[in-house]
Design an enzyme around this catalytic site. Structure first.
Site, PDB file in Angstrom:
ATOM      1  N   ASN A 229      -7.382 -18.259  -9.041  1.00 22.23           N
ATOM      2  CA  ASN A 229      -7.275 -19.715  -8.987  1.00 22.23           C
ATOM      3  C   ASN A 229      -5.908 -20.236  -9.428  1.00 22.23           C
ATOM      4  O   ASN A 229      -5.509 -21.332  -9.051  1.00 22.23           O
ATOM      5  CB  ASN A 229      -8.365 -20.366  -9.844  1.00 22.23           C
ATOM      6  CG  ASN A 229      -8.313 -19.912 -11.292  1.00 22.23           C
ATOM      7  OD1 ASN A 229      -8.166 -18.720 -11.584  1.00 22.23           O
ATOM      8  ND2 ASN A 229      -8.455 -20.842 -12.222  1.00 22.23           N
ATOM      9  N   GLN A 257     -12.577 -19.446  -4.818  1.00 21.33           N
ATOM     10  CA  GLN A 257     -11.294 -19.862  -4.262  1.00 21.33           C
ATOM     11  C   GLN A 257     -11.018 -19.252  -2.882  1.00 21.33           C
ATOM     12  O   GLN A 257     -10.022 -19.589  -2.250  1.00 21.33           O
ATOM     13  CB  GLN A 257     -10.157 -19.473  -5.213  1.00 21.33           C
ATOM     14  CG  GLN A 257     -10.198 -20.163  -6.560  1.00 21.33           C
ATOM     15  CD  GLN A 257      -9.850 -21.638  -6.488  1.00 21.33           C
ATOM     16  OE1 GLN A 257      -9.274 -22.114  -5.508  1.00 21.33           O
ATOM     17  NE2 GLN A 257     -10.204 -22.374  -7.527  1.00 21.33           N
ATOM     18  N   CYS A 405      -2.772 -26.932 -21.844  1.00 18.36           N
ATOM     19  CA  CYS A 405      -2.224 -27.905 -22.791  1.00 18.36           C
ATOM     20  C   CYS A 405      -3.327 -28.465 -23.682  1.00 18.36           C
ATOM     21  O   CYS A 405      -4.401 -28.832 -23.206  1.00 18.36           O
ATOM     22  CB  CYS A 405      -1.571 -29.056 -22.032  1.00 18.36           C
ATOM     23  SG  CYS A 405      -0.240 -28.536 -20.935  1.00 18.36           S
TER      24      CYS A 405
END
Length: 481
Positions: A229, A257, A405
């Protein structure tokens, strides 16, 4: 082969056609032209759209720009351009058409056996099961509907491991597999199973020799992701399947995917279990499937108790509208895969060339050979750029970073780390996802924005200045104070 369109699809595509006309006229005005509004987004204002030119009547959605809005602490003047097709894909209008009757008129429970509403709903669900099976060369009886690939992955690994735990206690997967596979393997390792996490090569491909050496007499299952992915690596499914079949080990793949994007035949590839998610192939969210081979038979332990639906493997009412939409998405993908692939490859090549021609020190992560990757996934690292600043600067593009993040830290992607990508380059990776409804104008706008912001950040970087002066940064020994 063109699919017949219903009223909902016709209406959306009509709006899409008007958007194309506007974009083409804007393109004629110069390099500042911007992307068209995709069918499912025709009612939105896009921050990257240009001002309407005189000869073209303004689209209702862009006639009056909305006030600046703030989301997640970021100020936006409109919706960004969507280039994140690995995260999810928009619903194909033909899928919407197929689903609408089940949400308005044919709303029966497919498990109701005493009246017409249940009977017709059941027939539609079974028709969808046939469409899913046809896409992967399977028997419809081998398709079990689930809520998506995450549930299917959990069911495959935990179900097989628990059923055969009396004789087999070993599981093999890769270091770059999806997080839900890795977490399922970790869960099993905490309950007495032994897990081997195989490394991958610098392009993300699995070394078949390492796999063969890792297989043991007590290996229950091998799980290898079909298409990664993050970097788009396409694993050699047929060779892995042959190796597993020769050693009498079950072969599972997370194909979320890959399904609908690359040709798949479970029999030719010797796949025993496979996870699928509808929203990755222009279908609805909330539904997927697991393929479970019948001959040679794969047995597994159900992970959910209930009414025994889906052959006792996955209890719970099958959401008929979602199942029918899933089936329609598979049918469209099967008939249009060749056209989709050509379209996506053209745009992917255009995006990569456009960025590479204008920027130095751009690295393509994953296989360089296009036959070993899915062409709609373009993961690029930009040297001498601070990754978080690049993402914040590209707020008019909906793209993903290879970095995970959090509010407290910025950690590089575990997939890129497994490839041996240096940490500074892993921090600056961006994943561009191109799909069926992506346009040339969108790609050109993405190129312009990316080049603009990378160049701006490099101008602010003292490292970039040193590189321009011919300094070899890697050989510098930095002192600490």
């Amino acid at each position: 082969m063109t699919q017949p369109l219903g009223k909902a699809a016709a209406k959306l595509l009509s709006r899409f056609a008007r958007s194309i006309s506007q974009a083409e006229a804007s393109a004629a005005a110069g390099p500042s032209s911007a992307p068209v509004i995709a069918a499912a987004q025709a009612g939105r204002h896009f921050s990257a759209l240009p001002e309407p030119i005189e000869d073209v009547p303004p689209h209702p959605a862009t006639a009056v720009a909305p006030e600046v809005m703030e989301m997640k602490g970021i100020k936006l003047s409109g919706a960004p351009l969507y280039l994140d097709m690995q995260a999810t894909t928009p619903l194909d209008p033909r899928v919407i058409d197929a689903m609408m009757p089940l949400m308005t008129e044919q709303y029966g429970n497919p498990h109701s056996r005493t009246h017409m509403y249940g009977w017709e709903s059941e027939d539609l669900v079974e028709g969808a099961r046939l469409q899913v099976a046809a896409l992967i060369g399977a028997d419809p009886k081998e398709i079990i509907f689930t809520s998506g690939a995450t549930e299917s992955n959990n069911l495959a690994l935990k179900g097989v491991a628990n059923f055969y735990k009396g004789k087999k206690k070993h599981i093999i997967t890769t270091q770059t597999d999806h997080k839900c596979v890795l977490d399922s393997a970790r869960y099993l390792s905490q309950r007495g199973f032994e897990v081997t996490y195989l490394p991958v090569q610098s392009d993300g491909l699995l070394d078949l020799k390492l796999l063969e050496e890792a297989i043991r007499p007590d290996t229950a299952i091998v799980s290898v992701m079909m298409v990664n992915n993050e970097i788009g690596t396409l694993q050699p499914m047929k060779e892995i399947g042959e190796l597993c079949r020769k050693n009498k080990v079950f072969f599972h793949t997370d194909a979320a995917q890959g399904i609908g994007k690359v040709p798949v035949n479970v029999n030719e590839m010797n796949i025993d279990l496979m996870s699928i998610s509808a929203h990755k192939l222009y279908g609805p969210k909330g539904i997927g499937a697991i393929y479970i081979r019948r001959r040679p038979r794969v047995r597994l332990e159900a992970q959910m108790s209930g009414g025994g639906q889906e052959r006792g493997i996955r209890s719970g009412t099958v959401p008929a509208p979602l199942a029918v939409g899933f089936g329609k998405a598979c049918e469209v993908a099967r008939t249009e895969m060749e056209v989709d692939t050509a379209h996506i490859k053209t745009l992917s090549d255009r995006l990569y060339a456009g960025i590479n021609d204008q920027l130095e020190h751009v690295i393509l992560n994953g296989p360089q050979d296009q036959t070993q990757r899915y062409v709609g996934n373009l993961n690029l690292s930009f040297a001498y750029v601070e990754g978080e600043s690049l993402l914040m600067g590209l707020k008019d593009l909906a793209v993903s970073s290879g970095s995970a993040c959090t509010s407290a830290s910025l950690e590089p992607s575990y997939v890129l780390r497994a490839l041996g990508v240096e940490e500074d380059m892993a921090h600056t990776s961006l994943r561009f996802g191109i799909g069926r409804f992506t346009t040339e104008a969108e790609v050109d706008r993405a190129i312009a924005l990316t080049v603009q912001h990378v160049s701006k950040l490099r101008e602010m970087s003292p490292l970039w200045e040193m590189v321009q002066e011919g300094v070899d940064i890697k050989n510098i020994q930095w002192s600490q104070h």
